[in-house]
Design a protein around this motif. Structure first.
Motif, mmCIF file in Angstrom:
data_model
loop_
_atom_site.group_PDB
_atom_site.id
_atom_site.type_symbol
_atom_site.label_atom_id
_atom_site.label_comp_id
_atom_site.label_asym_id
_atom_site.label_seq_id
_atom_site.Cartn_x
_atom_site.Cartn_y
_atom_site.Cartn_z
ATOM 1 N N VAL A 1 1.121 7.232 -6.548
ATOM 2 C CA VAL A 1 0.095 8.228 -6.864
ATOM 3 C C VAL A 1 0.570 9.621 -6.458
ATOM 4 O O VAL A 1 0.438 10.587 -7.216
ATOM 5 N N LEU A 2 1.151 9.731 -5.270
ATOM 6 C CA LEU A 2 1.639 11.022 -4.772
ATOM 7 C C LEU A 2 2.781 11.557 -5.631
ATOM 8 O O LEU A 2 2.811 12.746 -5.988
ATOM 9 N N PHE A 3 3.724 10.690 -5.983
ATOM 10 C CA PHE A 3 4.892 11.086 -6.787
ATOM 11 C C PHE A 3 4.452 11.712 -8.110
ATOM 12 O O PHE A 3 4.940 12.776 -8.507
ATOM 13 N N ASN A 4 3.528 11.051 -8.789
ATOM 14 C CA ASN A 4 3.114 11.540 -10.105
ATOM 15 C C ASN A 4 2.241 12.786 -10.016
ATOM 16 O O ASN A 4 2.218 13.593 -10.943
ATOM 17 N N TYR A 5 1.548 12.947 -8.913
ATOM 18 C CA TYR A 5 0.784 14.177 -8.685
ATOM 19 C C TYR A 5 1.743 15.372 -8.557
ATOM 20 O O TYR A 5 1.558 16.413 -9.194
ATOM 21 N N ILE A 6 2.775 15.211 -7.747
ATOM 22 C CA ILE A 6 3.751 16.287 -7.561
ATOM 23 C C ILE A 6 4.554 16.500 -8.835
ATOM 24 O O ILE A 6 4.883 17.639 -9.196
ATOM 25 N N ASP A 7 4.848 15.431 -9.562
ATOM 26 C CA ASP A 7 5.544 15.551 -10.842
ATOM 27 C C ASP A 7 4.744 16.425 -11.813
ATOM 28 O O ASP A 7 5.299 17.289 -12.498
ATOM 29 N N ALA A 8 3.432 16.207 -11.879
ATOM 30 C CA ALA A 8 2.582 16.997 -12.772
ATOM 31 C C ALA A 8 2.593 18.471 -12.372
ATOM 32 O O ALA A 8 2.633 19.359 -13.231
ATOM 33 N N LEU A 9 2.584 18.740 -11.079
ATOM 34 C CA LEU A 9 2.575 20.119 -10.602
ATOM 35 C C LEU A 9 3.918 20.807 -10.846
ATOM 36 O O LEU A 9 3.973 21.946 -11.331
ATOM 37 N N VAL A 10 5.004 20.120 -10.538
ATOM 38 C CA VAL A 10 6.351 20.682 -10.742
ATOM 39 C C VAL A 10 6.612 20.924 -12.225
ATOM 40 O O VAL A 10 7.234 21.929 -12.605
ATOM 41 N N SER A 11 6.134 20.024 -13.082
ATOM 42 C CA SER A 11 6.355 20.156 -14.536
ATOM 43 C C SER A 11 5.721 21.417 -15.092
ATOM 44 O O SER A 11 6.187 21.967 -16.096
ATOM 45 N N MET A 12 4.659 21.897 -14.465
ATOM 46 C CA MET A 12 3.984 23.106 -14.945
ATOM 47 C C MET A 12 4.876 24.335 -14.873
ATOM 48 O O MET A 12 4.662 25.301 -15.598
ATOM 49 N N TYR A 13 5.889 24.295 -13.997
ATOM 50 C CA TYR A 13 6.767 25.449 -13.835
ATOM 51 C C TYR A 13 7.986 25.388 -14.744
ATOM 52 O O TYR A 13 8.720 26.373 -14.852
ATOM 53 N N GLY A 14 8.230 24.243 -15.360
ATOM 54 C CA GLY A 14 9.342 24.141 -16.305
ATOM 55 C C GLY A 14 10.639 23.645 -15.719
ATOM 56 O O GLY A 14 11.698 23.772 -16.347
ATOM 57 N N PHE A 15 10.598 23.081 -14.511
ATOM 58 C CA PHE A 15 11.808 22.504 -13.928
ATOM 59 C C PHE A 15 12.303 21.333 -14.776
ATOM 60 O O PHE A 15 11.525 20.640 -15.427
ATOM 61 N N ASP A 16 13.615 21.099 -14.748
ATOM 62 C CA ASP A 16 14.171 19.843 -15.218
ATOM 63 C C ASP A 16 13.993 18.863 -14.066
ATOM 64 O O ASP A 16 14.736 18.901 -13.077
ATOM 65 N N THR A 17 13.003 18.002 -14.159
ATOM 66 C CA THR A 17 12.657 17.139 -13.034
ATOM 67 C C THR A 17 13.702 16.056 -12.775
ATOM 68 O O THR A 17 13.638 15.370 -11.745
ATOM 69 N N TYR A 18 14.667 15.908 -13.679
ATOM 70 C CA TYR A 18 15.710 14.907 -13.493
ATOM 71 C C TYR A 18 16.914 15.452 -12.720
ATOM 72 O O TYR A 18 17.812 14.695 -12.370
ATOM 73 N N LYS A 19 16.916 16.758 -12.463
ATOM 74 C CA LYS A 19 18.032 17.389 -11.732
ATOM 75 C C LYS A 19 17.608 17.615 -10.285
ATOM 76 O O LYS A 19 16.812 18.487 -9.976
ATOM 77 N N GLY A 20 18.142 16.768 -9.389
ATOM 78 C CA GLY A 20 17.766 16.846 -7.994
ATOM 79 C C GLY A 20 18.814 17.518 -7.127
ATOM 80 O O GLY A 20 19.835 18.016 -7.610
ATOM 81 N N ASN A 21 18.542 17.509 -5.833
ATOM 82 C CA ASN A 21 19.460 18.058 -4.838
ATOM 83 C C ASN A 21 19.838 16.970 -3.832
ATOM 84 O O ASN A 21 20.973 16.540 -3.773
ATOM 85 N N LEU A 22 18.845 16.540 -3.054
ATOM 86 C CA LEU A 22 19.054 15.460 -2.099
ATOM 87 C C LEU A 22 19.313 14.142 -2.829
ATOM 88 O O LEU A 22 20.247 13.414 -2.505
ATOM 89 N N ILE B 1 3.988 11.626 4.577
ATOM 90 C CA ILE B 1 3.138 11.298 5.722
ATOM 91 C C ILE B 1 1.655 11.327 5.343
ATOM 92 O O ILE B 1 0.832 10.739 6.055
ATOM 93 N N ILE B 2 1.310 11.982 4.243
ATOM 94 C CA ILE B 2 -0.091 11.954 3.787
ATOM 95 C C ILE B 2 -0.523 10.510 3.542
ATOM 96 O O ILE B 2 -1.609 10.089 3.955
ATOM 97 N N LEU C 1 0.825 -1.208 0.000
ATOM 98 C CA LEU C 1 0.000 0.000 0.000
ATOM 99 C C LEU C 1 0.861 1.261 0.000
ATOM 100 O O LEU C 1 0.512 2.265 -0.633
ATOM 101 N N LEU C 2 1.981 1.229 0.695
ATOM 102 C CA LEU C 2 2.905 2.365 0.663
ATOM 103 C C LEU C 2 3.420 2.595 -0.755
ATOM 104 O O LEU C 2 3.494 3.733 -1.227
ATOM 105 N N ASP C 3 3.780 1.513 -1.446
ATOM 106 C CA ASP C 3 4.249 1.643 -2.829
ATOM 107 C C ASP C 3 3.171 2.270 -3.718
ATOM 108 O O ASP C 3 3.461 3.151 -4.535
ATOM 109 N N ILE C 4 1.922 1.804 -3.563
ATOM 110 C CA ILE C 4 0.825 2.336 -4.379
ATOM 111 C C ILE C 4 0.593 3.807 -4.063
ATOM 112 O O ILE C 4 0.514 4.661 -4.961
ATOM 113 N N GLY C 5 0.499 4.118 -2.776
ATOM 114 C CA GLY C 5 0.234 5.501 -2.375
ATOM 115 C C GLY C 5 1.339 6.452 -2.781
ATOM 116 O O GLY C 5 1.078 7.551 -3.284
ATOM 117 N N TYR C 6 2.589 6.036 -2.597
ATOM 118 C CA TYR C 6 3.717 6.889 -2.977
ATOM 119 C C TYR C 6 3.765 7.095 -4.489
ATOM 120 O O TYR C 6 4.175 8.161 -4.963
#
Length: 323
Positions: A199-220, A240-241, A192-197
Motif C-alpha cells: 500500500v505504501l509503495f503504490n502511494y509513493i509511486d502515485a506521488l512520484v509519478s506526478m512529477y514525471g520521474f522515470d520510476t524505473y531508474k533508481g539510485n540505491l 517505519i510507518i 502484514l508487512l508485505d500488505i502494508g509495504y
C-alpha cells in the motif's frame, strides 16, 4: 502538480471488490455500495488522490476518464493484497528531469543519504520504546559508519542489513519474530508487512509519478526488468510507518489469528476478517501524507536544481505513539 494545500485535502480510498463492494460515479462524486446495495461511502472526486481496488474488477473508459480529469491514480490488488496493476496519474514529457536522472554522477551519494535517513528513522522508532537503549546504540554505530567514506554498494548494503536486523528484532519483540522474509508470508507479521509495504509503495509511486520521474531508474536499488527502482529507493525512509502501525495494532489486540488462514506454510488474510488490514494501513499513511508529500516535493526540487548532496532533503517521519 498539486500544491500542498490541495494535496492535504486529498485522501486514500480503498474498495474491497472481493467482499462485494461496488464503485459507481454520480456527477463528480464517487459512490461505493456494499454487497446489499447500501451506500457506505460517497465522496467528491476533487478530494481523492488514489483509489485501491482489492479483488477482481472491470476497468471502464469512464474510470480512466475520471482519473485523468480529477488527477486520481488507481491501484489494483488481488484479494490477498498482492499488486497486479496500476493506472497512475502522471506527468508526461518531463524530459529535462529524466535526462538528469540518467546523467547524474552522484547515484552512490544519493544511495548513502537514503540509507542513513532510513536508519535515523528506525532509531527514532526504537527511542519511542521502553528499554531499547542497546538497540539505539547499535543503530548509532551504523550511522557513524555512514559518515565515513564508503567505496562500494555492497558495503553500504551490509550496513543497512545489520541495522535492519537490530531494528526488526526490537520493534517486533512483542511477538515471536523469526526475521524479515519478504513475500514468503511465513507468519502473520511478515504477511502484514508485505500488505502494508505494498500500500505504501503504490502511494509513493502515485506521488512520484506526478512529477514525471522515470520510476524505473533508481539510485540505491539497481535497475532490474520491470522493477520501479526509484520508488524502492524513496519508500525506504517511510517503512517505519507500517512497522510502527503493526506494533501498535498488536498492542491494541487488533490482530487475531482468527483473521488469517495458513495454507502450506503461507499465511493469508481471511476474506471474512473482522478488520480490513489494508484499510488500516491506508489510514495510517493518510496521517503521514503531508510528511511524505513534502519529502517527495523537496527531493524533486533539489534534484532539478542542485548537485550538492549536502542539500538533499532528509525526512523525519512524524512520531507515532507506538506503545
Amino acid at each position: 502538480m498539486l500544491s500542498e494545500p490541495n494535496f492535504a485535502a486529498r485522501k486514500i480510498v480503498m474498495i474491497h471488490a472481493n467482499q462485494g463492494e461496488k464503485m459507481t460515479f454520480s456527477n463528480d462524486n464517487l459512490v461505493i455500495k456494499n454487497k446489499a446495495g447500501k451506500i457506505i461511502l460517497q465522496y467528491t472526486c476533487h478530494r481523492i488522490f488514489i483509489i485501491y481496488i482489492v479483488g477482481g474488477f472491470s476497468v471502464t473508459t469512464g474510470l480512466i476518464e475520471r482519473g485523468r480529469r480529477f488527477g486520481i491514480s488507481f491501484v489494483f490488488l488481488t484479494g490477498g493484497y498482492k499488486f497486479y496493476e496500476s493506472i497512475p496519474y502522471k506527468s508526461r514529457g518531463n524530459t529535462m528531469l529524466v535526462r538528469r536522472q540518467y546523467n547524474t554522477d552522484i547515484d552512490f551519494e544519493i544511495s548513502q543519504i537514503i540509507v542513513k535517513n532510513k536508519i535515523l528513522n528506525q532509531k527514532k522508532a526504537l527511542q519511542s520504546l521502553r528499554n531499547n537503549n542497546d538497540g539505539v546504540e547499535l543503530l548509532n554505530n551504523s550511522i557513524l559508519k555512514l559518515n565515513e567514506p564508503i567505496r562500494n554498494l555492497s558495503t553500504l548494503m551490509g550496513i543497512e542489513g545489520t541495522a535492519a536486523k537490530v531494528y526488526f528484532n526490537r520493534i517486533f519483540n512483542i511477538v515471536d519474530w523469526k526475521g524479515r522474509q519478504p513475500r514468503v508470508k511465513r507468519d502473520i507479521t511478515n504477511l502484514l508487512l508485505d500488505i502494508g509495504y505494498t500500500v505504501l509503495f503504490n502511494y509513493i509511486d502515485a506521488l512520484v509519478s506526478m512529477y514525471g520521474f522515470d520510476t524505473y531508474k533508481g539510485n540505491l536499488h539497481q535497475e532490474f526488468y520491470n522493477r520501479k527502482s526509484l520508488i524502492c529507493d524513496l519508500v525506504e525512509p517511510f517503512r517505519i510507518i507500517i512497522d510502527c502501525k503493526i506494533r501498535k495494532m498488536y498492542n491494541l489486540r487488533q490482530i487475531s489469528e482468527e483473521n488469517f488462514i495458513c495454507q502450506k506454510g503461507r499465511y493469508m488474510v481471511n476474506y471474512q476478517s473482522s478488520i480490513n488490514y489494508g484499510t488500516e494501513f491506508a489510514r495510517e499513511i493518510n496521517r503521514h501524507s503531508i510528511c511524505i508529500f513534502r519529502y517527495i516535493q523537496g527531493y524533486y526540487r533539489w534534484f532539478m536544481t542542485s548537485d550538492d548532496i549536502n542539500k538533499m532533503p532528509i525526512v523525519e517521519v512524524i512520531k507515532n505513539d507506538i506503545d
